[in-house]
Write an enzyme that holds these catalytic residues in place. Sequence first.
Site, short mmCIF file in Angstrom:
data_model
loop_
_atom_site.label_atom_id
_atom_site.label_comp_id
_atom_site.label_asym_id
_atom_site.label_seq_id
_atom_site.Cartn_x
_atom_site.Cartn_y
_atom_site.Cartn_z
N ASP A 54 3.29 3.19 39.68
CA ASP A 54 3.99 3.87 38.58
C ASP A 54 4.69 2.80 37.72
OD1 ASP A 54 4.97 6.12 37.20
OD2 ASP A 54 6.70 6.34 38.53
N ASP A 86 4.05 0.14 31.25
CA ASP A 86 4.93 0.93 30.38
C ASP A 86 5.50 0.02 29.29
OD1 ASP A 86 6.92 2.31 29.14
OD2 ASP A 86 8.05 2.79 30.97
N GLU A 116 2.14 4.25 28.38
CA GLU A 116 3.10 5.22 27.82
C GLU A 116 3.34 4.95 26.35
OE1 GLU A 116 6.22 6.89 30.22
OE2 GLU A 116 7.73 6.31 28.74
N GLY A 168 14.65 11.87 35.79
CA GLY A 168 15.88 12.07 36.54
C GLY A 168 16.68 10.78 36.54
N HIS A 203 5.82 12.77 32.57
CA HIS A 203 6.85 12.19 33.44
C HIS A 203 8.08 13.09 33.42
CE1 HIS A 203 5.33 8.03 34.44
NE2 HIS A 203 4.37 8.54 33.69
N GLY A 205 8.99 15.24 35.81
CA GLY A 205 8.46 16.57 36.17
C GLY A 205 9.46 17.50 36.85
N THR A 206 10.61 16.97 37.27
CA THR A 206 11.61 17.83 37.93
C THR A 206 12.40 18.62 36.90
OG1 THR A 206 11.89 16.22 39.71
CG2 THR A 206 13.69 17.80 39.39
N VAL A 226 6.68 13.65 39.75
CA VAL A 226 7.86 14.32 40.31
C VAL A 226 8.56 13.37 41.27
CG1 VAL A 226 8.68 16.24 41.72
CG2 VAL A 226 6.79 16.59 40.12
#
Length: 277
Positions: A54, A86, A116, A168, A203, A205-206, A226
């Site tokens: 990631d 990224d 991204e 998050g 991205h 996802g929560t 997530v």
Amino acid sequence: MMAPVVRALRDTECAGLIMVARLEWTKFEARSLAAIREEYERVKDERYTRLHLDHVPVIDEDDLRVDVAPLMREAIRLGYGSIMVDGSRLPLAENIAATREVVELARQAGVAVEAELGAVFGHGEGPLPPYEELFASGRGFTDPGEAARFVRETGTDWLSVAVGSLHGAISRTRKDEKKAEARLDISRLKAIHAAAGVPLVLHGGTGIRKVYIMDAIPSGIAKINVATAIRQPYERALAGGAEKAADAVYAATVRVIREDLEVAGSAKVINPAGGSA
Ligand code: 13P
């Protein structure tokens, strides 16, 4: 704590990428790409799982430049099946150049690349403006025209887009906070997908409202990242010991798969032959 995630994927017959981001070994306990690879080897079930690298940011959360190529080469050498560069903190042309370099080295190894475009906020240290203000302003949202150019000029396989979700928080002071209930700009998502023509990644996802998740999947989102929804129950349970923490990770992962995303059984759709990896 990978084993209960793999168990949850198997029990729900869900396809999932087990992933580690650079900040998880620079700021948290993941240790290294090699350590994660070893743990994955012990617990994997490739009827349902793959290993993914990631976020490797070109400019990181602390605004420092990262030499991404050696990390990408190491991940490829270790057998990661897909890798993410990224460059979203860079201007467009520089993001294209940095991404293209990674695509070139991944191509030779047959490894898929995620990149991204746009800014999914949340990983920085400072506080964010109120969510609704951020959403209404569209700050950082991916532009469909730029997405078309980006994919054409980089050859990226998957594109992570900014359409309203937030990462998050990871800072020590904010990481236990409940996330804002995000919304998604579905018409923008459809336009990006039509322009880019590659699978899109969501991205943060929560905590996205369910109705938006259900619309996002047929609108081009093929992968949903997530972390917080699993990390927070893990951290809360850890005081009771490793077994309790593993139970919490398993329960949280099953909840995400069955209730939040409704993706149980997806392994059959992705790999209809089933059984073999
Ligand atoms: P959440 O922590 O919001 O689930 O986001 C995870 C993520 O996008 C990792 O790349």
